[in-house]
Design an enzyme around this catalytic site. Structure first.
Site, mmCIF file in Angstrom:
data_model
loop_
_atom_site.group_PDB
_atom_site.id
_atom_site.type_symbol
_atom_site.label_atom_id
_atom_site.label_comp_id
_atom_site.label_asym_id
_atom_site.label_seq_id
_atom_site.Cartn_x
_atom_site.Cartn_y
_atom_site.Cartn_z
ATOM 1 N N GLU A 127 0.932 -1.262 -0.104
ATOM 2 C CA GLU A 127 0.049 0.014 -0.066
ATOM 3 C C GLU A 127 0.756 1.179 -0.131
ATOM 4 O O GLU A 127 1.678 1.449 0.860
ATOM 5 C CB GLU A 127 -0.762 0.041 1.334
ATOM 6 C CG GLU A 127 -2.178 -0.729 1.205
ATOM 7 C CD GLU A 127 -2.873 -0.647 2.609
ATOM 8 O OE1 GLU A 127 -3.482 -1.616 3.000
ATOM 9 O OE2 GLU A 127 -2.612 0.351 3.201
ATOM 10 N N ASP A 159 -6.019 9.292 10.295
ATOM 11 C CA ASP A 159 -4.662 8.926 10.351
ATOM 12 C C ASP A 159 -4.277 9.430 11.965
ATOM 13 O O ASP A 159 -4.622 10.721 12.304
ATOM 14 C CB ASP A 159 -3.930 9.310 9.346
ATOM 15 C CG ASP A 159 -4.068 8.285 8.227
ATOM 16 O OD1 ASP A 159 -3.657 7.050 8.483
ATOM 17 O OD2 ASP A 159 -4.282 8.853 7.326
#
Lengths: 409, 270
Positions: B49, B60
Site C-alpha cells: 500500500e 490517521d
C-alpha cells in the site's frame, strides 16, 4: 397591507439538500467508513426531532429564556447617516447569551445529543465562540465537554480559552498542520471516530458531512426568520439587501435562508480577504478557490495545484478556514448570493467605526460584514434598507486589536 | 484481472496468508520511496500500500500525519507517485500496488486522467473518505482500467452496509479492526473474529485486517481469522526514527516484516 408575510422558503431553495445530503454537486458524506453508521443514526434522530413538537418546544423555550431571543433588529441611525444611502439595520446576535449566534446551534445539537443518550460532547473552535457556546450548554446539561482548538488560535483568543475552562471544558491545543480551525476539525473528527459510542460531535458551522450542514442551518435559520418578521412587522417591508460574513458560513446561512425565495432581496456573503485575494494570503475560497473534498463534504476550497489544502490567513480566527459550507458553494453557482471579500485593514477600520458610531463593539468576523456594508449602503437609495448580521460581539478580540495598535493591556 | 486477485489466488494455492505493507510515498524524502518499496518485498511483503500524502489526513494518527507532513515538505504529488510506481515496476512487474489516501488529490488531478495514468501500474485504490455512497461513477472508471476499488469496513458497519460494500468492492476488503485512527492500540481479536465471520457470510473476497497490527504476535492472532494483515504505522515509525540513516531504517523495517511474515506462515492456511 400589501406585503406578503408568508415565509417563502418553500420551492427551489428549500428543496435541498437531497436525501444524500447534496446541494447540487456539493455537500455529501465523505468520511471514513467507521463514521457512516453514526452519521446515519444522527440523521435519523434529527429527522425525528424536526417533527417532534416536544423537541421543538424545548429548543424554542431555551432560545427564549436562556439565550434571550428574539434578538433585536436595531436601526443604526448614525451609520445610516454617515454612509448616506440605504437605511442600515443590525440583527443583534451579539446580544445572545455567550455573545454570538453560535449558541443557537449548540443548544439544538446538545438537545439532540441528550436525546440520543450521549454523555460526552466534543467541538472544534476557531475564534472560540463555538467552543464557549458548547462548553456553556455542556455545563448546563451536565455533559462532559472537550474542545479542540488550534494552538495558534489559543494564542490569539486567550479570553475565550479561559472562559471555556471556567465552564468546565477541557481545551485541547492542536499542534498539527497550520494549527488553526481546520486542524481542530481534523482532531475533533479523530476523537469522534475513536469515541463514537458515547460522544456527540457538535460541529459549529454549516460544513462537515451530511447531515451537519443541514442541522446547523436549520438551527440557525431562527436568525433570518426573526429578521424577516421584525422587518415586516416594524417597517411593513422586506429589506433590499442582506449582508453577513462567511467563514464556514453558519451566521450567513441562518440570516439568508428564510429570504432565498424573496427575489427582491439582494444577498451578499463577505469572505475574509486577508492581505487581499490577489496576494494568496486570505481565507476566501468562494472568491478565489476551487471545488474539492475536505472535512466530509465537497465544496470550494483553498488548495494547491496538487490538491493539498493550503494555509489561509485572516485577522479573524473565526474566518480563518480554507473551506466553506456546501450550501454556500451551491448558492454561489446558482447566482442567488453574491460572495465578495474585504481585507483585514478594511475590517479593522469597520471595527472601529461601528464601535465609535454606534457604541457596539463587533467581533472581527462581523467587522467584515460591516466593512462591505460601508461600500454597499452609499450605492443604494435612502428609502432602501440593508440588514447586516451583527453575528458576534468583539470583547474576545480586544487583545488582538490592542496588539495591532501596539498597546499593552 | 488485476495483480491483486492473481496474488491472492497464488497464496491460497500455497496455503499462505498475505502480508500487506504500507509506506507513505515521499517519506522521509521522495528519492527513497522506490527503494523502500523493494525492501518491503524483499522482506516478504505480498502487496504494497502506497500512501498518497494529504495535508488533512483525518483518519490517521500522529505517525502517518507526520509522514504526510514530511512528504509534503517536498511537495510529493500524485503525479510524482505514479512516476515512483513506474520506476518500481521496472524491477518488479508483479507485486500488487494499492494507492491509499484521500479523495481530494485524486479529484484535483482529475479522476478520469488518474484512472488512465494509473492503468497497468496501480492495481487498487483505497480512498479513505470515499464511501460507496459517493463513488458509483469513480468505481466504474476504475473498473474499466482493471483497478480494484478496495473498501474499508469497520466495527460500526452493519449487515446492510456489509452487503452494499461487498457488491461494489473487488480485490479484497479491508477490515478496520477498531473504532479509531491508524496506529492506535486496542485491537480486540474476539471482536475482529466475530465481525469477519459476519462479513464472510456475505462475500467471497479475501479479507485483510489493519489498524493496530504492530508485531508478529498480533499479526499471527489476526492471521488465524483473516486472509491478510496490513502493517502501516509500525513501518512508518521505524522510517521516522531512522530518517537520517536509511540503511538502518531499511534493516529495521525488514527485520520487523520478516518476523511478521514468518508468524503468518505459522498461523495456518486461508
Amino acid at each position: 397591507m400589501g406585503v406578503d408575510v408568508t415565509d417563502k422558503e418553500q420551492g427551489h431553495f428549500n428543496a435541498l439538500p437531497d436525501n444524500r445530503g447534496h446541494f447540487g454537486p456539493y455537500g455529501g458524506r465523505f468520511v471514513a467508513e467507521t463514521l457512516m453508521t453514526p452519521l446515519a443514526e444522527l440523521e435519523a434522530a434529527y429527522e425525528e426531532c424536526k417533527v417532534d413538537p416536544a423537541f421543538q418546544a424545548e429548543f424554542y423555550n431555551d432560545l427564549a429564556h436562556y439565550v434571550g431571543r428574539p434578538s433585536p433588529l436595531y436601526f443604526a441611525e448614525r451609520l445610516t447617516e454617515l454612509w448616506g444611502g440605504a437605511r442600515v439595520f443590525l440583527k443583534r446576535e451579539d446580544l445572545n447569551h455567550t455573545g454570538a449566534h453560535k449558541i443557537n446551534n449548540t443548544i439544538g445539537q446538545a438537545l439532540l445529543a441528550k436525546r440520543m443518550g450521549k454523555t460526552r460532547i466534543i467541538a472544534e473552535t476557531g475564534a472560540g465562540q463555538h467552543g464557549v457556546a458548547s462548553a456553556t450548554i455542556a455545563a448546563r446539561l451536565g455533559l462532559e465537554c472537550v474542545v479542540y482548538m488550534g494552538a495558534e488560535d489559543i494564542q490569539r483568543q486567550s479570553p475565550n480559552v479561559y472562559r471555556m475552562r471556567l465552564l468546565g471544558a477541557t481545551v485541547v491545543p492542536v499542534t498539527s498542520g497550520s494549527r488553526t480551525l481546520k486542524d481542530a476539525l481534523n482532531e475533533a473528527l479523530r476523537d469522534w471516530v475513536t469515541n463514537v459510542d458515547d460522544t456527540f460531535y457538535i460541529i459549529g458551522t454549516v460544513a462537515g458531512p451530511h447531515p451537519y450542514p443541514q442541522i446547523v442551518r436549520d438551527f440557525q435559520t431562527v436568525i433570518g426568520k426573526e429578521a424577516r418578521e421584525q422587518m415586516l412587522e416594524q417597517y411593513n417591508t422586506l429589506p433590499d439587501a442582506l449582508v453577513a460574513c462567511v467563514g464556514g458560513g453558519s451566521n450567513a446561512i441562518g440570516l439568508f435562508h428564510p429570504f432565498l425565495g424573496d427575489e427582491s432581496v439582494a444577498i451578499y456573503g463577505v469572505e475574509a480577504g486577508g492581505h487581499g485575494v490577489d496576494t494568496g494570503m486570505h481565507s476566501a475560497p468562494l472568491s478565489a478557490g476551487k471545488p474539492g473534498v475536505l472535512h466530509g463534504n465537497r465544496t470550494y476550497l483553498m488548495e494547491s495545484e496538487a490538491g493539498q489544502i493550503i494555509e489561509t490567513h485572516s485577522i479573524s480566527a473565526g474566518l480563518d478556514y480554507p473551506g466553506v459550507g456546501p450550501e454556500h458553494a451551491w448558492l454561489k453557482d446558482e447566482g442567488r448570493v453574491q460572495y465578495v471579500s474585504v481585507t483585514d485593514d478594511e475590517a479593522l477600520a469597520a471595527f472601529h467605526l461601528t464601535t465609535r458610531k454606534e457604541g457596539i463593539i463587533p467581533a472581527l468576523e462581523t467587522s467584515h460584514a460591516m466593512a462591505f456594508a460601508e461600500k454597499l449602503a452609499p450605492t443604494m437609495a435612502k428609502e432602501q434598507s440593508i440588514i447586516i448580521n451583527l453575528s458576534g460581539r468583539g470583547d474576545k478580540d480586544i487583545n488582538t486589536i490592542a496588539r495591532i495598535e501596539g498597546i499593552e493591556l | 484481472m488485476s495483480r491483486i486477485k492473481t496474488r491472492f489466488d497464488a497464496l491460497k494455492a500455497k496455503n499462505e496468508k498475505a502480508l500487506i505493507s504500507y509506506v507513505t510515498a515521499g517519506d522521509p524524502h521522495p528519492q527513497h520511496t522506490v527503494s523502500i518499496m523493494h525492501a518491503l518485498v524483499e522482506a516478504g511483503t505480498d502487496l504494497i500500500e502506497v500512501g498518497v500524502p494529504f495535508s488533512d489526513p483525518m483518519a490517521d494518527g500522529p505517525v502517518i500525519q507526520q509522514a504526510c507532513e514530511r512528504a509534503l515538505k517536498y511537495d510529493t504529488s500524485l503525479a510524482d507517485i505514479l512516476q515512483m510506481v513506474k520506476d518500481f515496476r521496472k524491477n518488479d512487474p508483479n507485486t500488487p500496488i494499492i494507492l491509499m489516501g484521500y479523495q481530494n488529490p485524486i479529484e484535483i488531478y482529475g479522476v478520469e486522467r488518474f484512472a488512465q495514468d494509473a492503468k497497468g501500474l496501480v492495481d487498487g485504490v483505497i480512498t479513505v473518505d470515499l464511501p460507496p455512497e459517493e463513488c458509483t461513477e469513480i468505481n466504474q472508471l476504475y473498473r474499466e482500467v482493471d483497478i480494484d476499488s478496495i473498501f474499508l469496513m469497520a466495527p460500526t458497519t452493519d449487515i446492510s452496509r456489509i452487503r452494499r460494500i461487498s457488491e461494489m468492492a473487488s480485490g479484497f476488503l479491508y477490515y478496520v479492526s477498531f473504532k479509531g485512527i491508524t496506529g492506535a492500540n486496542s485491537l480486540d481479536i474476539d471482536s475482529v473474529s466475530s465481525k469477519l465471520s459476519e462479513i464472510r457470510a456475505v462475500t467471497g473476497l479475501p479479507l485483510a485486517v489493519g489498524f493496530g497490527i504492530k508485531d508478529a504476535e498480533t499479526a499471527a492472532a489476526v492471521a488465524a481469522v483473516a486472509d491478510a494483515v496490513v502493517v502501516g504505522s509500525a513501518i512508518v515509525s521505524l522510517i521516522a526514527t531512522n530518517q537520517e540513516d536509511m540503511p538502518t531504517a531499511l534493516k529495521e523495517v525488514k527485520s520487523l516484516l520478516q518476523g511478521i511474515k514468518s508468524a503468518l506462515d505459522n498461523a495456518g492456511s486461508i
